[in-house]
Write an enzyme that holds these catalytic residues in place. Structure first.
Site, PDB file in Angstrom:
ATOM      1  N   SER A   1       8.919   4.047  11.801  1.00 25.85           N
ATOM      2  CA  SER A   1       9.814   5.185  11.628  1.00 25.85           C
ATOM      3  C   SER A   1      10.666   5.303  12.881  1.00 25.85           C
ATOM      4  O   SER A   1      10.252   4.880  13.965  1.00 25.85           O
ATOM      5  CB  SER A   1       9.006   6.475  11.433  1.00 25.85           C
ATOM      6  OG  SER A   1       9.842   7.614  11.526  1.00 25.85           O
ATOM      7  N   THR A  60       3.206   4.540  -4.571  1.00 27.14           N
ATOM      8  CA  THR A  60       3.340   5.325  -5.796  1.00 27.14           C
ATOM      9  C   THR A  60       4.620   6.154  -5.831  1.00 27.14           C
ATOM     10  O   THR A  60       4.933   6.771  -6.850  1.00 27.14           O
ATOM     11  CB  THR A  60       2.139   6.270  -5.977  1.00 27.14           C
ATOM     12  OG1 THR A  60       2.002   7.097  -4.817  1.00 27.14           O
ATOM     13  CG2 THR A  60       0.861   5.468  -6.189  1.00 27.14           C
ATOM     14  N   SER A  61       5.358   6.175  -4.738  1.00 26.40           N
ATOM     15  CA  SER A  61       6.601   6.942  -4.711  1.00 26.40           C
ATOM     16  C   SER A  61       7.477   6.454  -3.561  1.00 26.40           C
ATOM     17  O   SER A  61       7.054   5.624  -2.744  1.00 26.40           O
ATOM     18  CB  SER A  61       6.317   8.446  -4.528  1.00 26.40           C
ATOM     19  OG  SER A  61       5.689   8.675  -3.278  1.00 26.40           O
ATOM     20  N   GLY A  62       8.691   6.968  -3.526  1.00 29.87           N
ATOM     21  CA  GLY A  62       9.558   6.761  -2.383  1.00 29.87           C
ATOM     22  C   GLY A  62       9.951   5.324  -2.114  1.00 29.87           C
ATOM     23  O   GLY A  62      10.146   4.518  -3.020  1.00 29.87           O
ATOM     24  N   TYR A  89       2.514  12.480  14.726  1.00 31.75           N
ATOM     25  CA  TYR A  89       3.126  11.505  13.823  1.00 31.75           C
ATOM     26  C   TYR A  89       3.925  10.472  14.614  1.00 31.75           C
ATOM     27  O   TYR A  89       3.810   9.260  14.371  1.00 31.75           O
ATOM     28  CB  TYR A  89       4.025  12.225  12.824  1.00 31.75           C
ATOM     29  CG  TYR A  89       4.780  11.300  11.897  1.00 31.75           C
ATOM     30  CD1 TYR A  89       4.133  10.697  10.815  1.00 31.75           C
ATOM     31  CD2 TYR A  89       6.127  11.018  12.099  1.00 31.75           C
ATOM     32  CE1 TYR A  89       4.814   9.850   9.956  1.00 31.75           C
ATOM     33  CE2 TYR A  89       6.816  10.170  11.241  1.00 31.75           C
ATOM     34  CZ  TYR A  89       6.154   9.585  10.178  1.00 31.75           C
ATOM     35  OH  TYR A  89       6.830   8.739   9.334  1.00 31.75           O
ATOM     36  N   THR A 146       0.833  -1.197   0.000  1.00 30.95           N
ATOM     37  CA  THR A 146       0.000   0.000   0.000  1.00 30.95           C
ATOM     38  C   THR A 146       0.871   1.251   0.000  1.00 30.95           C
ATOM     39  O   THR A 146       1.994   1.250   0.483  1.00 30.95           O
ATOM     40  CB  THR A 146      -0.939   0.025   1.217  1.00 30.95           C
ATOM     41  OG1 THR A 146      -0.171   0.057   2.421  1.00 30.95           O
ATOM     42  CG2 THR A 146      -1.848  -1.191   1.221  1.00 30.95           C
ATOM     43  N   GLY A 147       0.321   2.316  -0.580  1.00 34.15           N
ATOM     44  CA  GLY A 147       1.046   3.589  -0.622  1.00 34.15           C
ATOM     45  C   GLY A 147       2.341   3.510  -1.396  1.00 34.15           C
ATOM     46  O   GLY A 147       3.355   4.089  -0.997  1.00 34.15           O
TER      47      GLY A 147
END
Length: 244
Positions: free
Chosen positions: A138, A15-17, A151, A12-13
């Site tokens: 993270s 599309t970049s990075g 966050y 998931t997620g």
């Protein structure tokens, strides 16, 4: 033999990075990959970059109907999943406690925590016994960072979920792990001044930002049989930044 030969992965997620780099590596190592993104144009671009053995499904991980549609597509096309990489996440920076709003809290926790919980839950009927679940954490999950309290808390929650789900899913032999990047050279830092980047670099024992491909290699390790006896960990790929 390739490390993920004939495996099916959902990321998931992606599309970049870091997640996009992982998707590329998973395909190179023999997997068929489903990726998601919120914006169709970015999703189409990512699918084109990956090139083959990939399906893009537009989805917001904080939206449960989108998640249902994602896994229905996976079920219809492939029938099952070997690897789930719940990587979708968002964050706002430089927001001290005095400026935190309910909207900021809801937006962050809907994607980073709620989205992760229900991505895993809805994937379980398709996930093979002995499969691998990877979640994006993270270094913020264990560090106090000014202006990033919401966050940081969301990523601490992700780490806690991995511990619990390792026990919840032990009867199925499903391994649940967290991959926690440190500062990495991605588009996130395009708007950051060189002065700030230089200052951040002084806090990293290895003296540099990480590379997306280094994060992807760590994800490949957790996805593959190379990590067959690894469960419930938080793997820091951070140049040592969170370790002192």
């Amino acid at each position: 033999m390739k490390k993920l030969e004939n495996k099916v992965a959902v990321i998931t997620g992606a599309t970049s990075g870091l997640a996009l780099e992982a998707a590329k590596l998973f395909v190179a190592e023999g997997a068929y990959v489903f990726i998601t993104g919120r914006r169709q144009s970015q999703l189409d671009k990512a699918v084109k970059e990956i090139g083959h053995n990939v399906t893009g499904v537009q989805a917001d991980s904080g939206n449960l109907e989108d998640l249902d549609r994602l896994f229905e597509a996976v079920k219809k096309e492939k029938g099952n999943i070997d690897i789930l990489y719940a990587s979708a996440g968002i964050g706002d920076f430089n927001v001290p406690i005095e400026d935190v709003t309910e909207d900021l809290y809801t937006k962050t926790f809907d994607v980073n925590v709620k989205g992760t919980i229900f991505t895993v839950q809805k994937a379980l009927p398709l996930l093979k016994d002995g499969g691998s679940i990877i979640m994006t954490g993270s270094i913020a999950g264990i560090k106090g960072i000014a202006g990033m309290g919401v966050y940081c808390a969301s990523k601490a929650a992700v780490r806690s979920l991995a511990r619990t789900w390792t026990l919840d899913l032990k009867s199925r032999g499903i391994r649940v792990n967290v991959l926690s990047p440190g500062h990495t050279d991605t588009a996130v830092f395009d708007v950051v001044s060189q002065e700030v980047i230089d200052q951040i670099t002084t806090t990293i024992p290895l003296g540099r930002f990480g590379k997306p491909e280094e994060m992807a290699k760590a994800a490949l390790f957790l996805a593959s049989d190379d990590s067959s006896y690894v469960a419930g960990i938080d793997m820091y790929i951070d140049g040592g930044a969170a370790q002192y």
